[in-house]
Design an enzyme around this catalytic site. Sequence first.
Site, PDB file in Angstrom:
ATOM      1  CB  SER A   1     -63.253  60.679   8.306  1.00 45.33           C
ATOM      2  OG  SER A   1     -63.120  59.309   7.994  1.00 45.33           O
TER       3      SER A   1
ATOM      4  CG  HIS B   1     -62.752  65.103   8.980  1.00 44.78           C
ATOM      5  ND1 HIS B   1     -63.868  65.593   8.335  1.00 44.78           N
ATOM      6  CD2 HIS B   1     -62.390  63.988   8.300  1.00 44.78           C
ATOM      7  CE1 HIS B   1     -64.178  64.795   7.331  1.00 44.78           C
ATOM      8  NE2 HIS B   1     -63.295  63.807   7.282  1.00 44.78           N
TER       9      HIS B   1
ATOM     10  CE  LYS C   1     -62.823  65.522   3.853  1.00 42.07           C
ATOM     11  NZ  LYS C   1     -62.025  64.318   4.017  1.00 42.07           N
TER      12      LYS C   1
HETATM   13  C1  LIG Z   1     -61.496  63.425   3.036  1.00 41.88           C
HETATM   14  C2  LIG Z   1     -60.346  62.716   3.622  1.00 41.88           C
HETATM   15  C3  LIG Z   1     -59.178  62.503   2.886  1.00 41.88           C
HETATM   16  C4  LIG Z   1     -59.081  62.826   1.416  1.00 41.88           C
HETATM   17  O1  LIG Z   1     -58.893  64.182   1.190  1.00 41.88           O
HETATM   18  P1  LIG Z   1     -59.272  64.775  -0.254  1.00 41.88           P
HETATM   19  O2  LIG Z   1     -58.573  66.084  -0.273  1.00 41.88           O
HETATM   20  O3  LIG Z   1     -60.746  64.868  -0.300  1.00 41.88           O
HETATM   21  O4  LIG Z   1     -58.724  63.816  -1.267  1.00 41.88           O
HETATM   22  C5  LIG Z   1     -58.102  61.934   3.518  1.00 41.88           C
HETATM   23  N1  LIG Z   1     -58.170  61.545   4.800  1.00 41.88           N
HETATM   24  C6  LIG Z   1     -59.283  61.707   5.536  1.00 41.88           C
HETATM   25  C7  LIG Z   1     -59.287  61.273   6.969  1.00 41.88           C
HETATM   26  C8  LIG Z   1     -60.410  62.289   4.972  1.00 41.88           C
HETATM   27  O5  LIG Z   1     -61.520  62.433   5.690  1.00 41.88           O
END
Ligand SMILES: *Cc1c(COP(=O)(O)O)cnc(C)c1O
Length: 386
Positions: A183, A211, A241
């Site tokens: 990320s 991602h 995302k």
């Molecule tokens: C954003 C993210 C999460 C968390 O997901 P949410 O739905 O925002 O709680 C988990 N793992 C990674 C690698 C992320 O980038």
Amino acid sequence: MSASLTALAADKLADLEARNLRRWLKDSPRDGGSVIVRDGRRMISFCCNDYLNLSQDPRVIAAANAATARYGTGSGGSRLITGNYPLLGELEARLAALKGAEDCIVFGSGYLANIGIIPTLVGKQDVILADALIHNCMIAGSRLSGAAYHQFRHNDLQHLETLLQELRETHRHCLILTDGVFSMDGDLAPVPALLALAERHDAWLLTDDAHGIGVVGGGRGSSFAFGDKVEVPLQMGTLSKAVGSYGGYLCADRPVIDLMKTRAWSMVYSTGLPPGVVAASLAALDIIENEPDYCARPLANARLFCDLLGLPAPESPIVPIILGAETRALEASRKLEAEGFLVSAIRPPTVPAGTARLRLTFTACHEEADIRRLAAGVATVLEAAA
Ligand SMILES: *Cc1c(COP(=O)(O)O)cnc(C)c1O
């Protein structure tokens, strides 16, 4: 009022501020595509995870509105009690199909998914081997599990193999944790080699593809980014995302999913997602499945930016520019803001100490001219900082 409580908070904040580690919430309303408004100024955002702009897509918004009108704004309970309206099962079937898995469970968020999944699978007699750069929620889930926890150097298969040789036999089960797309660095995990290593040592591989879905592997995520599908037994991710909505998921074999539905506390003891949110995810998946050229745009935009600056070719739409000290990252971010670009400075503990950085994310709706102007702006900032 408790004076000692207020004093504790004030002291901690003062300490963080002195180390340039205090963070602030800022109102940042979006205005269509990549435009964001901050302090009354319109800027082009290069730090949004809505890679496909689907949270703003009229088709997605219409689906959310229709589901809200039909089912209401909330689900009314845990899914095991009364919160399990039909759209949830539909979404799970669609995600399982997209990921080539037998079944799927949807959680309230990606964070809730990982703090539920990991303790359901491993406990005190087990060992977790985790890439050094995994997301915070996998670390939190690991702590809740009580399993022994060891890190391997980022994407270092040899280090992982050494740890497997040292630790596997003396533990009942072994879970290997990695981001599919990292990320804060944007690189991919070596998923095929990780799986081969896991299988050789009877360990289970979990990839967090927060991602990956929508933007790599033809929109199907990191298990599909290496040619033939990699048979990762635990494909986890988020709908918040590229899918432009909210919620987390795990795709796996049916017994694993059925176990989660009975024992993953963050699902059992938390309210089901609102119907509008789930309908938005379904509409977004229609677009992701049917518009592969559109899904390829974020990575193509990242590639253009990297070409312009002579950076290595990106593997995902995330491009880090590592500057080291917190102050350098903050200063670079401020300069770009003055030129109308929102680029976030990422500091510890989100990234390791000494690797504060600019983190840029490219989306499907960035214009080529804006990417060229951004590249020029970043080049100037880097020269000034050199
Ligand atoms: C954003 C993210 C999460 C968390 O997901 P949410 O739905 O925002 O709680 C988990 N793992 C990674 C690698 C992320 O980038």
